[in-house]
Design an enzyme around this catalytic site. Structure first.
Site, PDB file in Angstrom:
ATOM      1  CB  SER A  61      -0.917   0.021   1.223  1.00 40.34           C
ATOM      2  OG  SER A  61      -1.875  -0.994   1.142  1.00 40.34           O
ATOM      3  CD  GLN A  62      -0.888   6.821  -1.912  1.00 38.93           C
ATOM      4  OE1 GLN A  62      -1.790   6.232  -2.508  1.00 38.93           O
ATOM      5  NE2 GLN A  62      -0.818   8.118  -1.837  1.00 38.93           N
TER       6      GLN A  62
END
Length: 213
Positions: A61-62
């Protein structure tokens, strides 16, 4: 300043600018090197605020989303946390420095094995990683103080809600497609469940069953 140190400094600045302001969360995100969880041709992009591909068609994920989800959980040092969707292991590693115990489950055995190697290398001994169907949670270890889901379901899964202790918090993306999803914070109260919408997000879908890998 070295190029790497500068990239890490920009990484932390990006987290703050996106709303990650909790000092405990920022401290552990500085300690856990995202570069340890990114493989191959994407290693030089580990400190950019963007999701990156990992094995089994999944993503890491970011970082700003990891930070915001962690912040919304309000993890305390005595908490037992369940993570559904181990992925690279990055989120679990961050949680391990905030909580007493982290259980993380993923339907891809390969991802669990690879994450376990990184946890061992970083000497993160309070994480238990398991291959299984995360949509059912881990009834044997319930109840949990905190639950985090890193894949999107149409609704918060009933088994996970049931495994959240009273006063506990669950953070997860909810949405019917990969284009319209919201990050939701669920708090279990004596009267039931309270829902708070945090922000729009995009996550891979939550899939039931164990993957054949």
């Amino acid at each position: 300043m070295t190029d790497l140190a500068e990239r890490k400094m920009r990484f932390l600045y990006a987290l703050r600018s996106k709303g990650v302001t909790d000092s405990r969360v920022l401290t552990v995100m500085e300690k856990i090197d995202r570069g340890d969880f990114v493989r191959g041709i994407f290693t030089d992009r580990a400190y950019e605020d963007m999701p990156l591909p990992i094995a089994c068609g999944q993503t890491i994920s970011q970082p700003s989303v990891v930070g915001l989800m962690t912040q919304a959980l309000h993890v305390s040092p005595r908490d037992k946390v369940l993570e559904v969707g181990t992925g690279s292991g990055y989120q679990a590693a961050i949680l391990s420095l905030l909580a007493r115990r982290v259980y993380t489950i993923d339907r891809h055995r390969r991802l669990v094995r690879e994450a376990e190697k990184v946890f061992a290398a970083l000497d993160l001994t309070n994480i238990t990683a398991l291959a299984g169907d995360g949509s059912h949670g881990l009834p044997d270890q319930a109840p949990f103080d905190r639950i985090i889901v890193t894949a999107a379901a149409e609704d918060p899964p009933g088994p996970l809600l049931a495994q959240l202790r009273e006063g506990g918090i669950m953070v997860l993306p909810v949405g019917q497609s990969d284009t319209v999803q919201s990050l939701i914070k669920v708090t279990r109260t004596p009267q039931g469940y309270e829902y708070e919408e945090l922000r729009p997000v995009r996550f891979v879908p939550l899939v039931e069953g164990l993957a054949q890998d």
